[in-house]
Scaffold this motif. Structure first.
Motif, short mmCIF file in Angstrom:
data_model
loop_
_atom_site.label_atom_id
_atom_site.label_comp_id
_atom_site.label_asym_id
_atom_site.label_seq_id
_atom_site.Cartn_x
_atom_site.Cartn_y
_atom_site.Cartn_z
N ARG A 154 98.36 -37.29 101.80
CA ARG A 154 98.71 -36.42 102.93
C ARG A 154 99.56 -35.27 102.41
NH1 ARG A 154 102.99 -36.47 106.92
NH2 ARG A 154 103.89 -38.31 105.91
N GLN A 155 99.20 -34.04 102.80
CA GLN A 155 99.94 -32.87 102.36
C GLN A 155 100.27 -31.95 103.53
OE1 GLN A 155 98.90 -30.79 98.61
NE2 GLN A 155 97.07 -32.08 98.56
N GLU A 156 101.41 -31.26 103.41
CA GLU A 156 101.78 -30.19 104.32
C GLU A 156 102.27 -29.01 103.49
OE1 GLU A 156 104.78 -31.61 106.96
OE2 GLU A 156 103.48 -33.11 107.91
N LEU A 157 101.84 -27.81 103.87
CA LEU A 157 102.27 -26.61 103.16
C LEU A 157 102.22 -25.44 104.14
CD1 LEU A 157 103.09 -25.31 100.44
CD2 LEU A 157 100.66 -24.93 100.00
N GLY A 158 103.27 -24.64 104.14
CA GLY A 158 103.28 -23.51 105.06
C GLY A 158 104.40 -22.54 104.80
N GLY A 159 104.61 -21.65 105.76
CA GLY A 159 105.64 -20.64 105.64
C GLY A 159 106.01 -20.11 107.01
N ALA A 160 107.13 -19.40 107.07
CA ALA A 160 107.62 -18.88 108.35
C ALA A 160 107.83 -17.37 108.34
CB ALA A 160 108.93 -19.58 108.71
N ARG A 161 107.37 -16.69 107.29
CA ARG A 161 107.63 -15.26 107.16
C ARG A 161 107.11 -14.46 108.35
NH1 ARG A 161 105.04 -10.72 105.67
NH2 ARG A 161 103.11 -11.86 105.30
N ILE A 162 105.95 -14.86 108.89
CA ILE A 162 105.34 -14.07 109.97
C ILE A 162 105.50 -14.74 111.33
CG2 ILE A 162 103.70 -13.07 108.35
CD1 ILE A 162 101.54 -14.84 109.63
N LEU A 249 91.18 -41.23 101.69
CA LEU A 249 91.21 -40.23 102.75
C LEU A 249 92.29 -39.20 102.46
CD1 LEU A 249 90.76 -42.39 105.97
CD2 LEU A 249 89.02 -41.14 104.68
N LEU A 250 91.98 -37.94 102.77
CA LEU A 250 92.88 -36.82 102.56
C LEU A 250 93.20 -36.18 103.90
CD1 LEU A 250 90.85 -35.14 99.66
CD2 LEU A 250 92.62 -36.90 99.44
N SER A 251 94.47 -35.81 104.08
CA SER A 251 94.91 -35.18 105.33
C SER A 251 95.81 -33.99 105.00
CB SER A 251 95.67 -36.19 106.19
OG SER A 251 96.20 -35.57 107.34
N PHE A 252 95.55 -32.84 105.64
CA PHE A 252 96.27 -31.61 105.32
C PHE A 252 96.72 -30.90 106.59
CE2 PHE A 252 92.80 -32.35 102.34
CZ PHE A 252 93.38 -32.26 101.09
N LEU A 253 97.92 -30.33 106.55
CA LEU A 253 98.42 -29.45 107.60
C LEU A 253 98.86 -28.15 106.96
CD1 LEU A 253 99.41 -28.67 110.44
CD2 LEU A 253 101.54 -29.91 109.94
N SER A 254 98.28 -27.04 107.42
CA SER A 254 98.60 -25.71 106.90
C SER A 254 99.06 -24.84 108.05
CB SER A 254 97.34 -25.11 106.25
OG SER A 254 97.59 -23.81 105.78
N CYS A 255 100.25 -24.24 107.92
CA CYS A 255 100.81 -23.45 109.02
C CYS A 255 101.56 -22.25 108.45
CB CYS A 255 101.76 -24.31 109.86
SG CYS A 255 102.59 -23.40 111.18
N ARG A 256 101.26 -21.05 108.98
CA ARG A 256 101.92 -19.84 108.47
C ARG A 256 102.95 -19.28 109.44
NH1 ARG A 256 96.83 -15.52 108.85
NH2 ARG A 256 96.82 -15.28 111.12
N ILE A 257 103.22 -19.97 110.55
CA ILE A 257 104.14 -19.42 111.55
C ILE A 257 105.29 -20.36 111.87
CG2 ILE A 257 102.50 -17.82 112.63
CD1 ILE A 257 101.98 -20.00 114.76
N GLY A 258 105.76 -21.11 110.87
CA GLY A 258 106.94 -21.91 111.17
C GLY A 258 107.10 -23.20 110.41
N MET A 259 106.52 -23.33 109.24
CA MET A 259 106.65 -24.57 108.48
C MET A 259 106.92 -24.24 107.01
SD MET A 259 104.00 -27.80 108.37
CE MET A 259 102.99 -27.09 107.07
N PRO A 260 108.11 -23.72 106.69
CA PRO A 260 108.39 -23.28 105.32
C PRO A 260 108.74 -24.42 104.38
CG PRO A 260 110.30 -22.90 106.69
CD PRO A 260 109.24 -23.46 107.60
#
Length: 359
Positions: A154-162, A249-260
């Motif tokens: 399970r992975q999470e990766l993101g950012g909050a710049r925008i 099994l692989l699980s991913f969450l990608s978010c560019r508006i609030g998950m730095p």
């Protein structure tokens, strides 16, 4: 000592990825930053002055830059990557291309075919997370068989710049025709690369995917026109899954508006490994392969010295320069980028058609 003369194409106005390339070349004793070019007149000179970069030629054309360098970094919008990569390879220039390197698998194939026609050219994609010491240590543990059969990743990766739509206007990254998919590709390509890097040797290649994606901030102010807004045409958030031939099994969450943040959790029959963003430690919780978990065996383990080294773009540039000067393998090559792009295309198909896609 021979040095590789390097040029930067694209100085950017958003996250400043060119800054990372410059810092990495400066840290490598066998690279020399020689020239800079940007398509907007005056921007390259302004950027160089802001960053305190001296002793380089500010070029008025790509052709001028090609005449001064041995290699280039492509730090331009995604929609330009393939054409610029082909132009560089045809000019005999080695290159690092930022990710994702194409808008689609079909487009990306053109650059791979060009690379095959120019075997003396080293061409890498900017998958720069592999150098994280904790990631290297996790691979070492997995490859040693310590946690046995891997059940899930399970992975999470993101950012909050925008995240603030009143502060950040409509950039090229928010337009599908210029960027391709949004958070799915921007952060997803890194997570797919890591999942494959860590697990494919023991669990096989990803064979099935499914995805959902959403655009939550649906319009933004147009750059240069404060009184007009236009639609955001790609995704802010993506959730996607995959399966490997072993059943993993692989699980991913990608978010560019609030998950730095970055997180990875790998569970196997012999325990679990957790990376919570600290590059120098891994949470390790081992168990008997036919037994249960004992809380006393849960520990934070410092990464051993053999897994440490240059991180991020510095590690990427080291691989690049070593491949050029020493003939060492270039692992993160265009074929690697095309493979990840194929999975991204299938994830986009899954999201758009609400279906599971077999690869």
């Amino acid at each position: 000592m021979k040095k590789v003369r390097v040029g930067i194409i694209g100085t950017g106005y958003t996250i400043g990825i060119a800054n990372q390339h410059v810092a990495a070349y400066r840290a490598n004793g066998r690279a020399e930053l020689t020239a800079i070019y940007d398509i907007l007149p005056g921007r390259a000179a302004e950027w160089a002055a802001q960053k305190g970069i001296t002793g380089v030629t500010i070029c008025e054309s790509i052709e001028q830059l090609f005449g001064l360098v041995d290699a280039v970094s492509l730090c331009t919008p995604n929609c330009t990557h393939v054409d610029l990569a082909i132009k560089a390879m045809e000019a005999g220039k080695h290159l690092i291309c930022e990710k994702p390197y194409a808008l689609s698998y079909e487009e990306g194939k053109r650059a791979v075919e060009c690379a095959k026609a120019h075997p003396g050219v080293v061409a890498l994609i900017g998958f720069n997370y592999r150098e994280i010491p904790a990631i290297k240590y996790m691979k070492q543990i997995i490859d040693a068989g310590t946690i046995g059969q891997v059940y899930s990743c399970r992975q999470e990766l993101g950012g909050a710049r925008i995240a603030d739509p009143t502060a950040v206007k409509l950039e090229w990254r928010m337009q599908e025709k210029l960027s391709g998919s949004g958070a799915l590709a921007d952060f997803g390509c890194h997570m797919l690369d890591l999942a494959d890097y860590l697990l494919s040797d023991t669990q096989g290649k990803i064979c099935e995917v499914q995805a959902m994606r959403s655009t939550m901030i649906r319009e933004r102010t147009v750059i240069g026109d404060e009184n007009r807004k236009a639609a955001v045409t790609n995704d802010d958030i993506a959730v996607f899954n995959g399966r490997m031939p072993s059943g993993t099994l692989l699980s991913f969450l990608s978010c560019r508006i609030g998950m730095p943040r970055q997180m990875m959790e790998i569970v196997g029959e012999g325990g679990m490994l957790i990376f919570n963003g600290n590059p120098n430690e891994v949470e390790v919780w081992l168990k008997e392969k036919n037994g249960g978990y004992d809380g006393s065996k849960r520990q934070i383990v410092p990464v051993p010295d053999e897994c440490k080294g240059e991180e991020g773009h510095k590690g990427l540039v080291n691989e690049f320069i070593d491949a050029i000067l020493d003939g060492k393998p270039a692992v993160r090559n265009l074929e690697r980028g095309l493979y990840i792009q194929y999975i991204l295309d299938m994830l986009q198909k899954s999201a758009d058609e609400a279906m599971t896609v077999k690869l």
